[in-house]
Design an enzyme around this catalytic site. Structure first.
Site, PDB file in Angstrom:
ATOM      1  N   LYS A  48       0.861  -1.183   0.000  1.00  0.00           N
ATOM      2  CA  LYS A  48       0.000   0.000   0.000  1.00  0.00           C
ATOM      3  C   LYS A  48       0.899   1.234   0.000  1.00  0.00           C
ATOM      4  O   LYS A  48       1.938   1.247   0.687  1.00  0.00           O
ATOM      5  CB  LYS A  48      -0.895  -0.029   1.253  1.00  0.00           C
ATOM      6  N   SER A  63     -10.112  -0.031   7.276  1.00  0.00           N
ATOM      7  CA  SER A  63      -9.504   0.167   5.955  1.00  0.00           C
ATOM      8  C   SER A  63      -8.877  -1.073   5.329  1.00  0.00           C
ATOM      9  O   SER A  63      -8.504  -1.050   4.155  1.00  0.00           O
ATOM     10  CB  SER A  63      -8.448   1.271   6.024  1.00  0.00           C
ATOM     11  N   SER A  89      -9.744   2.396   3.143  1.00  0.00           N
ATOM     12  CA  SER A  89      -8.818   3.130   2.298  1.00  0.00           C
ATOM     13  C   SER A  89      -7.873   2.223   1.498  1.00  0.00           C
ATOM     14  O   SER A  89      -7.301   2.674   0.514  1.00  0.00           O
ATOM     15  CB  SER A  89      -7.973   4.058   3.168  1.00  0.00           C
TER      16      SER A  89
END
Lengths: 483, 477
Positions: free
Chosen positions: A76, A175, A151
Site C-alpha cells: 500500500k 480500511s 482506504s
C-alpha cells in the site's frame, strides 16, 4: 494460473516448479494488461521487482525455504519504500521519494518477497471508497462502476482481480476489512502493536495497524509471519515471542464459542447481507462451533468516538506536511504564511482538510474536554464491553459492512460514507484483531464476514477462517473479467 | 507608590546526552547545518520517536537534587504549532504530567539570608531547530541539527522579588546542573536559556499584576538588565495611567530594551494532547534509588563541608563550591600542599585572576592542581616567600616548568642561612653610615629602610622574618 493463491505459489516456488522471475513477469503482465480498468496501482516497480525476483531465485537455488521467498506482493502506498515514490494517495506527497524503508517493507524484503509496486488508496487513508485518492478512484473488479472500498482499495482490488497474490493494507477504522469485503478477499487487521508502524505514514497513530490482504486465511497467515514482530523503532509495538500465525490453521472448531453481537445485526443491515452471514454461521456450527448471542451495549458510540479521536490525531500527524522540507510546495510563496496555506491548501484534498479541521476543533482550548477527553473515555468503555464479552466467547462474528459495494459517487455526504465503517471501527478503538473473509455473493457482488478476536488471538481468527474456507469456495472466486 | 516585583523563571537546560531525546542522531554542537539530523529529526513521513533513557535518568537526578517529587507515570504530549524549524509541526513535550513536580532551590540573598524558591515542575521536551536569517537573501535557512536535543524545562514559582534574586536563582540552578553533569551550562551555545515572567503590584497587594514574558535572556547579565528594564517599563505604564498587557517580549541586548513579540490574543492555542506514539514514562522506586546513588555531593553540602573540614569562611567556601570543577580543583590543591587556607587564598586569588586574564576554562589552565600544590608546598616549607611565589606562579603559567624547576632556574630559593643574612646586613650597615647614625639616634622609622636595602641586596630572596629578627638585633646591638 491466476487462480493460484499466495501459499500455492510459495509451495511451487520452493518446489522449483516455477521461478520467481517467471511468476513476477506473469503478474507484471497482468497488471499492465488489466490495471487500466481498475487503477489499483499508483506505481509499478517492474525493474526492481525483476531484480528482486532474480535474487530470490538465487536463494531458492541454494535451497532456502523461507515461505515468502520469490512471492510477488504489493505495498500500500502508505508504507515508505526507499528510492520509490511514497505518495499516500496525496498530491502533497506526489513528489516524495522516501529515503528509507518502513519496517514492514524491510521485513518483507528480507523474507524475499518481490514488490511489484505501490497500491492506490484514499488520500492519507481517509476514506471508505478509494475516491479521495489524488490518483483517481480505484474500481471494484466485480463491477467497475462500483467502489472497491477504502482506504486500502488499491490493495483489495489488485488482489481481488489477481493482479498480485497478496498486498499490504492498513486499518484505522476498517480500511483493510471493508475493502476486503467489497473485493471478495481475506484481510486481517492485527492487534494494535503487532505490526510495526515505523515507516507507515501516520493517519491516527493510536488506531493505525498494518496487516495482510490476500485470497485466503492461509495466505494472510504467511504474510503476517513476515510482517509482525517487535520493532524497537516503534514504542507502541508489543514485545512478544515470535509466533507462527499459520500454526492453528488445522485446528478443528469443536467447542469453539462464537458470539454474535446483537448490535451488529440491528437496523441498517441489508437483509440479503444478513442472509449471507446466517449461512456462514451455519457452516461454522456444522463444524462444531457453539453459537451464542452476546451484547456490546456501547457499540453505537463507536462511530462518534472514532470521528473525534482519529481527526484529532490526524490534525497533528499531518502538520509536518508544510511545504518546508519535502513534498508539495506552492509556487513563489510570498511569505511564510503564504507558503503554509497554499502548500497545504493545494496539497491536501477535501476529505483530508475536513478531518484536519474537525481534529483541530476538538483539540482546541475549551473543547478538548467535551470532545477529545470524552471520546477517550468512550474508547475505554468500548474496550471494557469487549473484555467482558470475551470472558464468555472465543471469537465474535458479524458482518464486515452493513451493505454491498456501492456505486462510484453514490456517497457524496461524508457522514453516510463514515457509516460504511459502522461494524469495523469498534475493533480499532479497542485495539483488537479482526478480519474479513468472503462469505457469499449477492447480485454478483461479494459479501464479507467479520471475525473479531481477543488481543493477540490472530492465529485463532485465521484458524476459524481457514476452517470456513475448507468448506466454502467464496475465497476462490475471481471476477469473470479478471479470471 | 511603592511597587513589588514578582518574577518566575522558566529555564531550559539542554541535557548532555550523547544522542537526541527521540532519535539516535548525535547532539554535539557546531556541526555543519543539517548533518546531525536523521529521518526522525527531520520529521519524515512515517517516522516515530523512541525515548532516550539517558534523558529520563538526568531528569530524575535533577528532581532528586531539588528535593522534588518524581512522577511515577509521566506523559509526553504534543504541543502543536507551525514553525519552519519545528519539523513535525508539533513539539513533543510534557504537559499535564511532568516527570518532576514540586521541588525547591535555596538561594542566598545579598544580606546573606537564605531564601527558598519553589520549583513548580520540570519537564522533558525536545528542542527545535534553528532558523538562520543571515546569508540567504530574502529567504530563511533551516538548520535542524539542534532539533530533538533533549531539554529539561524548569519552572519556578513566582517567588522571586528582584532581578538580583532572579540571577541568584539562575546561577544556583546553573551550578546545580553542572554539578549533576546533566547539562554543560554553556550559555553562549544556548545550552542553558532563560525566559522570565515579570509583573509588578503595589506593595502589600496579594493578587498578581499582569505579567509579561521576557524571552532570549541568554546570560546572567542580560537577565538582570532585561528584568530591571521591564520593571521600569511596567511602572511607567501603570503610573502613566495605562495598564500592562499580557504579552511576550523579546530582549534585544544590543539596544538593551525589550520589545513586544506577540500579545495574548495572538498567542497560539497549542492543542496539547498525549502523544499516541509514546508510552507513559514509568519511573519506579528502584530506578529512583539507583539515580539517588548516582548523585554527587551537591553544592550546599560541599560548602558546609569545606567550612567544617578546611576551616574556611562560609564566603570562601561558597566561592569555591559554586562550580563543581573549582571545588574539585581546590580540594586537590589543598590535599597536595597540606595547607587548606593557603590553598583557598591562592585558588581564589592568583589562580582565578590568571584564569580570567587568560580567558581560559579551568580544565585548560596551564597550571594544574598538582602544579599549584607543588608551588604552595614551597611556601609552606619556606623555600620561597609568598611574594616570590607570585613570580614563580607567573613563570609556571607561562609554561616555564613546575615550581621547583622555576625556583632553581631563576635562583629564587629563599636565603635562610643566618650567616649569609648577617653578612648582607653588615654590608648594608657599612654602606649606609648616615642612616645608621640617625636610626641609632632614635629615628625608628628608618628600620623599614634597612629591611628594604637587605631585601634589595638579596633580590627579595631573604626570609623576611629572619631579616627582621637579625636586623633588629644588629641595629640595636
Amino acid at each position: 494460473m491466476s487462480q493460484e493463491t499466495l501459499s500455492g505459489w510459495a509451495r511451487k516456488l520452493r518446489a522449483r516448479e516455477i521461478s520467481s522471475r517467471e511468476l513476477t513477469q506473469l503478474y507484471l503482465d497482468r497488471i499492465e494488461r488489466l490495471d487500466p480498468q481498475l487503477n489499483s496501482f499508483i506505481t509499478v516497480t517492474a525493474e526492481s521487482a525483476l531484480a528482486q525476483a532474480d535474487a530470490a531465485d538465487a536463494r531458492l537455488a541454494d535451497g532456502e525455504q523461507t515461505p515468502l521467498l520469490g512471492v510477488p506482493v504489493a505495498q500500500k502506498d502508505i508504507f515508505c519504500t526507499e528510492g520509490v515514490r511514497t505518495s499516500c494517495g496525496s498530491r502533497m506527497l506526489d513528489p516524495f521519494v522516501s529515503p528509507y524503508d518502513a519496517t514492514v517493507v524491510e521485513r518483507m524484503n528480507a523474507a524475499g518477497a518481490v514488490m511489484l509496486g505501490k497500491t492506490n488508496m484514499d488520500e492519507f487513508a481517509m476514506g471508505s471508497s478509494n475516491e479521495t485518492s489524488f490518483y483517481g478512484p480505484v474500481r471494484n473488479p466485480w463491477d467497475t462502476e462500483r467502489v472497491p472500498g477504502g482506504s486500502s482499495g488499491g490493495s483489495a482490488a489488485a488482489v481481488g482481480a489477481r493482479l498480485v497474490p497478496g498486498a499490504t493494507g492498513t486499518d484505522t477504522g476498517g480500511s483493510i476489512r471493508q475493502p476486503a469485503a467489497f473485493c471478495g478477499i481475506t484481510g486481517l487487521k492485527p492487534t494494535y502493536g503487532r505490526v510495526s508502524r515505523y515507516g507507515m505514514i501516520a493517519f491516527a497513530s493510536s488506531l493505525d495497524q498494518g496487516g495482510p490482504m490476500a485470497a485466503t486465511a492461509e495466505d494472510c497467515g504467511l504474510m503476517l509471519n513476515a510482517m509482525a514482530g517487535f520493532d524497537q523503532r516503534d514504542s507502541t509495538s508489543v514485545e512478544r515471542p515470535a509466533e507462527d500465525f499459520t500454526a492453528g490453521l488445522d485446528q478443528d472448531l469443536k467447542g469453539l464459542r462464537i458470539g454474535l453481537p446483537k448490535e451488529f445485526f440491528a437496523e441498517g443491515l441489508d437483509e440479503k447481507v444478513r442472509g449471507v452471514i446466517d449461512a456462514a454461521v451455519d457452516v461454522l456450527k456444522g463444524r462444531g462451533a457453539e453459537i451464542r448471542e452476546v451484547s456490546l451495549p456501547n457499540s453505537h458510540l463507536s462511530v462518534p468516538a472514532y470521528y473525534v479521536v482519529a481527526p484529532a490525531e490526524c490534525s497533528s500527524n499531518l502538520a509536518r506536511f508544510d511545504g518546508v522540507r519535502y513534498g508539495h510546495r506552492c509556487e513563489n510563496p510570498e511569505d511564510l504564511m503564504d507558503l503554509y496555506t497554499r502548500s497545504r491548501g493545494e496539497g491536501f484534498g477535501d476529505e483530508v482538510k475536513r478531518r484536519i479541521m474537525v481534529g483541530t476543533y476538538v483539540l482546541s482550548a475549551g473543547y478538548y474536554d467535551a470532545y477529545y477527553l470524552k471520546a477517550q473515555k468512550v474508547r475505554r468503555i468500548i474496550a471494557d464491553d469487549f473484555r467482558s464479552v470475551f470472558e464468555d466467547v472465543d471469537v465474535l462474528l458479524a458482518p464486515t459492512t452493513p451493505e454491498l459495494p456501492f456505486a462510484l459517487g453514490a456517497k457524496a455526504d461524508p457522514v453516510s460514507m463514515y457509516l460504511s465503517d459502522i461494524y469495523t471501527i469498534a475493533a480499532n478503538l479497542a485495539g483488537l484483531p479482526a478480519m474479513s473473509l468472503p462469505a457469499g455473493e449477492i447480485d454478483g457482488l461479494p459479501v464479507g464476514l467479520q471475525l473479531i478476536g481477543n488481543y493477540f488471538d490472530e492465529a485463532r481468527l485465521l484458524g476459524v477462517a481457514h476452517q470456513y474456507q475448507q468448506e466454502t469456495d467464496w475465497h476462490t472466486r475471481v471476477p469473470a473479467a479478471f479470471a | 507608590m511603592e511597587w513589588e516585583t514578582v518574577i518566575g523563571l522558566e529555564i531550559h537546560a539542554q541535557l548532555n546526552t550523547v544522542s537526541k531525546i527521540f532519535s539516535g542522531a548525535p547532539t554535539a554542537y557546531g556541526a555543519e547545518p543539517n548533518r546531525q539530523a536523521c529521518a526522525v529529526d527531520l520529521g519524515m513521513p512515517g517516522v516515530l520517536p523512541v525515548l532516550n533513557q539517558g534523558a529520563v535518568e538526568k531528569a530524575v537526578m535533577l528532581g532528586l537534587a531539588i528535593d522534588a517529587e518524581i512522577t511515577p507515570r509521566s506523559v509526553f504530549a504534543r504541543k502543536n504549532y507551525f514553525y519552519p524549524d519545528l519539523p513535525k509541526g508539533y513539539q513533543i513535550s510534557q504537559y499535564e504530567l511532568p516527570i518532576v513536580a514540586r521541588g525547591h532551590l535555596d538561594i542566598e540573598l545579598e544580606d546573606g539570608t537564605i531564601k527558598r524558591i519553589g520549583v513548580t515542575r520540570a519537564h522533558l521536551e525536545e528542542d527545535a531547530g534553528k532558523s538562520l536569517h543571515e546569508g540567504f537573501e530574502l529567504m530563511t535557512g533551516i538548520d535542524l541539527n539542534r532539533a530533538g536535543t533533549p531539554l529539561i524545562e524548569i519552572v519556578s514559582e513566582p517567588e522571586l522579588r528582584s532581578a538580583k534574586e532572579a540571577v541568584a536563582y539562575m546561577k544556583k540552578l546553573h551550578s546545580l546542573v553542572r554539578y549533576l553533569d546533566i547539562c554543560d551550562g554553556n550559555m553562549q551555545e544556548g545550552s542553558f536559556r532563560c525566559d522570565a515572567n515579570v509583573s509588578i503590584r503595589p506593595k502589600g497587594q496579594t493578587e498578581f499584576g499582569t505579567r509579561a514574558e521576557l524571552k532570549n535572556l541568554n546570560s546572567f547579565r542580560f537577565v538582570e538588565r532585561a528584568i530591571n528594564h521591564e520593571i521600569e517599563r511596567q511602572i511607567d505604564v501603570i503610573e502613566g495611567g495605562g495598564s500592562v498587557v499580557q504579552e511576550t517580549r523579546l530582549y534585544d541586548p544590543d539596544r538593551d530594551e525589550t520589545r513586544s513579540m506577540r500579545t495574548k490574543e495572538e498567542a497560539n492555542d497549542y492543542r496539547y494532547f498525549p502523544d499516541p506514539d509514546l508510552l507513559p514514562v514509568v519511573v519506579d522506586t528502584a530506578f529512583v534509588n539507583q539515580m539517588r546513588e548516582k548523585l554527587p555531593e551537591l553544592p550546599d553540602a560541599k560548602r558546609a563541608r569545606f567550612v567544617e573540614q578546611y576551616g574556611l569562611s562560609d564566603y570562601d567556601a561558597g566561592v569555591l563550591t559554586a562550580a563543581r570543577e573549582m571545588g574539585d580543583f581546590y580540594e586537590a590543591v589543598a590535599a597536595g600542599c597540606g595547607a587548606p587556607k593557603l590553598a583557598a587564598n591562592w585558588v581564589m586569588g592568583e589562580f582565578s585572576a590568571a584564569l580570567n586574564r587568560s580567558e581560559v576554562e579551568l580544565a585548560e589552565a596551564p597550571v594544574n592542581a598538582e602544579g599549584l600544590a607543588g608551588l604552595l608546598a614551597r611556601i609552606q616549607d619556606e623555600t620561597i616567600s609568598g611574594k616570590i611565589a607570585k613570580e614563580v606562579f607567573e613563570a609556571m603559567w607561562n609554561g616555564e616548568g613546575d615550581a621547583d624547576t622555576v625556583i632553581e632556574a631563576k635562583g629564587l630559593k629563599q636565603i635562610t642561612d643566618t650567616g649569609a643574612i648577617d653578612a648582607i646586613i653588615d654590608e648594608v650597615m657599612a654602606n649606609n653610615p648616615q642612616q645608621l647614625e640617625q636610626y641609632r639616634g632614635g629615628k625608628d622609622k628608618l628600620f623599614g629602610f634597612f629591611v628594604g636595602q637587605v631585601m634589595k641586596a638579596t633580590q627579595g630572596k631573604a626570609n623576611p622574618a629572619q631579616v627582621n629578627e637579625r636586623l633588629k638585633a644588629k641595629l640595636d646591638g
